[in-house]
Design a protein around this motif. Structure first.
Motif, short mmCIF file in Angstrom:
data_model
loop_
_atom_site.label_atom_id
_atom_site.label_comp_id
_atom_site.label_asym_id
_atom_site.label_seq_id
_atom_site.Cartn_x
_atom_site.Cartn_y
_atom_site.Cartn_z
N CYS A 271 64.92 43.75 23.88
CA CYS A 271 64.83 45.23 23.90
C CYS A 271 63.75 45.67 24.87
CB CYS A 271 64.59 45.79 22.51
SG CYS A 271 63.12 45.18 21.66
N ALA A 272 63.48 44.83 25.88
CA ALA A 272 62.45 45.16 26.87
C ALA A 272 62.76 46.48 27.56
CB ALA A 272 62.32 44.04 27.89
N GLY A 273 64.04 46.82 27.70
CA GLY A 273 64.43 48.02 28.41
C GLY A 273 64.14 49.31 27.69
N VAL A 274 63.77 49.25 26.42
CA VAL A 274 63.44 50.49 25.69
C VAL A 274 61.95 50.62 25.42
CG1 VAL A 274 65.71 50.47 24.58
CG2 VAL A 274 63.74 49.50 23.36
N ILE A 275 61.18 49.59 25.72
CA ILE A 275 59.73 49.67 25.50
C ILE A 275 59.15 50.71 26.45
CG2 ILE A 275 57.55 48.40 25.53
CD1 ILE A 275 59.56 47.56 23.33
N GLY A 276 58.33 51.59 25.88
CA GLY A 276 57.74 52.67 26.65
C GLY A 276 58.47 53.99 26.49
N LYS A 277 59.68 53.94 25.93
CA LYS A 277 60.41 55.17 25.66
C LYS A 277 59.93 55.77 24.33
CE LYS A 277 64.49 53.98 28.37
NZ LYS A 277 65.98 53.94 28.42
N SER A 278 60.44 56.97 24.04
CA SER A 278 59.94 57.69 22.87
C SER A 278 61.06 57.96 21.87
CB SER A 278 59.29 59.01 23.28
OG SER A 278 58.15 58.77 24.07
N PHE A 279 60.70 57.86 20.60
CA PHE A 279 61.58 58.23 19.50
C PHE A 279 60.92 59.42 18.81
CE2 PHE A 279 61.92 57.62 14.79
CZ PHE A 279 63.19 58.14 14.66
N LEU A 280 61.60 60.59 18.90
CA LEU A 280 60.98 61.84 18.44
C LEU A 280 59.64 61.98 19.15
CD1 LEU A 280 61.97 61.73 14.65
CD2 LEU A 280 63.14 62.89 16.53
N SER A 281 58.55 62.03 18.40
CA SER A 281 57.24 62.17 19.04
C SER A 281 56.49 60.85 19.14
CB SER A 281 56.38 63.18 18.27
OG SER A 281 56.19 62.74 16.93
N ARG A 282 57.16 59.76 18.75
CA ARG A 282 56.50 58.45 18.73
C ARG A 282 56.94 57.62 19.91
NH1 ARG A 282 58.17 57.25 13.21
NH2 ARG A 282 58.96 55.30 14.05
N LYS A 283 55.99 56.91 20.51
CA LYS A 283 56.31 56.03 21.62
C LYS A 283 56.63 54.64 21.07
CE LYS A 283 54.64 54.80 26.22
NZ LYS A 283 53.52 54.93 27.19
N ILE A 284 57.68 54.03 21.60
CA ILE A 284 58.04 52.67 21.20
C ILE A 284 57.28 51.71 22.10
CG2 ILE A 284 59.91 50.98 21.06
CD1 ILE A 284 61.76 53.21 20.27
N GLU A 285 56.28 51.05 21.52
CA GLU A 285 55.42 50.17 22.29
C GLU A 285 55.67 48.70 22.02
OE1 GLU A 285 51.52 51.58 21.28
OE2 GLU A 285 51.59 53.17 22.79
N SER A 286 56.53 48.38 21.07
CA SER A 286 56.79 46.99 20.72
C SER A 286 58.13 46.87 20.01
CB SER A 286 55.69 46.47 19.78
OG SER A 286 55.77 47.12 18.52
N ASP A 287 58.58 45.64 19.82
CA ASP A 287 59.83 45.45 19.07
C ASP A 287 59.64 45.82 17.60
OD1 ASP A 287 58.42 43.18 18.19
OD2 ASP A 287 59.53 41.84 19.51
N LEU A 288 58.40 45.76 17.11
CA LEU A 288 58.14 46.22 15.74
C LEU A 288 58.42 47.70 15.62
CD1 LEU A 288 54.79 44.29 15.17
CD2 LEU A 288 56.94 43.83 13.99
N ASP A 289 57.95 48.47 16.61
CA ASP A 289 58.22 49.91 16.62
C ASP A 289 59.72 50.17 16.71
OD1 ASP A 289 55.49 50.40 16.59
OD2 ASP A 289 55.36 50.69 18.76
N PHE A 290 60.40 49.40 17.55
CA PHE A 290 61.84 49.57 17.73
C PHE A 290 62.57 49.34 16.41
CE2 PHE A 290 66.01 47.66 18.50
CZ PHE A 290 66.62 48.63 19.29
N ALA A 291 62.28 48.22 15.73
CA ALA A 291 62.97 47.89 14.48
C ALA A 291 62.67 48.93 13.39
CB ALA A 291 62.57 46.50 14.01
N GLU A 292 61.43 49.37 13.33
CA GLU A 292 61.06 50.36 12.32
C GLU A 292 61.76 51.70 12.58
OE1 GLU A 292 57.05 52.82 11.04
OE2 GLU A 292 56.84 50.71 11.65
N ALA A 293 61.77 52.15 13.84
CA ALA A 293 62.41 53.42 14.16
C ALA A 293 63.93 53.34 13.97
CB ALA A 293 62.08 53.81 15.60
N LEU A 294 64.54 52.20 14.31
CA LEU A 294 65.97 52.02 14.13
C LEU A 294 66.35 52.12 12.65
CD1 LEU A 294 68.76 51.26 15.36
CD2 LEU A 294 68.10 48.85 15.06
N LEU A 295 65.54 51.50 11.80
CA LEU A 295 65.80 51.55 10.37
C LEU A 295 65.61 52.97 9.83
CD1 LEU A 295 66.47 50.00 7.78
CD2 LEU A 295 64.05 49.43 7.56
#
Length: 412
Positions: free
Chosen positions: A343-367
């Motif tokens: 998921c390297a291609g989504v690191i640095g993008k934002s979910f709502l007002s939160r920035k996705i800085e890691s795969d942990l952020d990605f998995a948490e936001a996806l859930l």
């Protein structure tokens, strides 16, 4: 030392916890699975792709063997390392499937799950400071089991462009005089990568040059394989058989995760040491599960091909769908029932007002946003990525993939 306040009826008592707990982390897979359960309890339609568990049922003839064992009163203690009948069946399996000959009485052990076979091996052989080489991405429990036994996990990074295969050059660089074990897992959890004969031969050549190093070959996904030929280290290089533990179990091939039966073959001194650990920790594997596993090993295996066909169809569909999601790229696995997308291609993008800085952020936001549960790659020692288990029905998988794509498209 950490201290936990534990209430009782009369007073608060200080419970002193072991320093060991500071070196060990809870299983991330179980944590994600539990969070998914909690969201389901709240009424969310969660698509859980976290657990490494076949969705097929245990074969009927295996269940019938367990029922018969109960009715026949086979419910008492057994030998600490398994009933003789099952140990013989395990020895027969190793010879039939892998060309490996073991004495069932002294070179075979049965344990409460494959996980405990690895754990008991580490406890039986590691002294403080001994090193265990573990290629990453790795199954989440390997490093912590080494730490519990007092050893030092030495993590070797593998690269997506190399197919996540440990190269002989990387293995050679990480072996030191303190190296005691190398753990090899093929087909791999979490990548589904299979070490073929050529790759296994190259690693064997390195190990032959380092006689102090033992190998643990984790073959638990042996029968869940598609576009490759399975091989195991000791059969590729017989000279390594006397310092290799070849372990396997009933969980994945026979859909018997909850039955908790693992088994392994190895040299007599190692298996004697493992039996000593078993004698003071588990007493014996579940007697009923042992008789069921005997039926699994000796019974009809025709269902394996049918289930692998279903797994392959799911793999192909999910692989194609994930590669359509913006910022996601995924290799095609050759075995097991996992995909390990980057998921390297989504690191640095934002979910709502939160920035996705890691795969942990990605998995948490996806859930949170789409109610899809995956395990972040950080848990497997290789980030940014995440593990998807396709051991569930196609409808669930297709809907989960739609949600993952929608989530990725929504990122700023």
């Amino acid at each position: 030392m950490a201290r936990l306040r534990v209430p009782d009826e009369d007073a608060m008592t200080d419970l002193t916890l072991s320093d060991l707990l500071n070196r060990v982390t809870p299983s991330p897979t179980l944590a994600v699975t539990q969070k998914a359960r909690e969201l389901r309890a709240e009424g969310r339609d969660v698509k859980a792709l976290a657990a490494g568990e076949p969705d097929f049922d245990t074969p009927e003839h295996v269940k019938e063997a367990a029922i018969k064992a109960i009715r026949d009163g086979k419910t008492g203690y057994t030998a600490v390392d398994g009933i003789p009948e099952l140990k013989q069946a395990v020895a027969d399996k190793f010879e039939r499937d892998n060309g490996l000959t073991y004495d069932p009485g002294t070179e075979i052990a049965v344990t409460p799950g494959g996980k405990y076979m690895i754990f008991a091996t580490m406890l039986a052989t590691l002294n403080p400071g001994d090193e265990v080489v573990i290629p990453a991405p790795y199954w989440v429990s390997y490093p912590d089991m080494v730490k519990i036994a007092g050893g030092v996990p030495v993590i070797v990074e593998t690269r997506e462009e190399d197919g996540y295969v440990l190269t002989p050059e990387a293995l050679e660089r990480h072996i030191t005089p303190r190296t005691r074990w190398v753990i090899l897992n093929s087909p791999s959890n979490p990548t589904g990568v299979v070490y073929g004969p050529e790759a296994t031969r190259a690693l064997a050549d390195v190990l032959l040059r380092h006689p102090q190093v033992w190998a643990l070959s984790d073959d638990i996904y042996e029968h869940v394989i598609y576009d490759a030929t399975f091989c195991t280290l000791a059969s590729v290089e017989p000279e390594l058989k006397d310092r290799t533990l070849t372990m396997n179990g009933a969980s994945k091939a026979y859909a018997m995760t909850g039955w908790r039966i693992g088994y392994g073959g190895g040299p007599k001194p190692l298996m004697a040491a493992i039996r000593k650990v078993l004698s003071q920790s588990t007493s014996n594997p579940c007697s009923i599960s042992q008789w069921a596993t005997l039926a699994a090993l000796e019974g009809d295996h025709g269902f394996l091909g049918e289930r692998n066909t279903a797994f392959r169809d799911r793999r192909d569909r999910v692989h194609a769908a994930l590669n359509e999601a913006p910022g996601i790229s995924c290799l095609l696995p050759q075995g097991a029932f996992y995909l390990y997308p980057s998921c390297a291609g989504v690191i640095g993008k934002s979910f709502l007002s939160r920035k996705i800085e890691s795969d942990l952020d990605f998995a948490e936001a996806l859930l949170e946003q789409e109610a899809v549960a995956v395990v972040p790659g950080t848990a497997f020692g290789a980030a940014p990525a995440f593990r998807v288990s396709y051991a569930t029905d196609m409808e669930t998988l297709e809907e989960a993939c739609r949600r993952i794509k929608r989530f990725c498209e929504s990122l700023n």
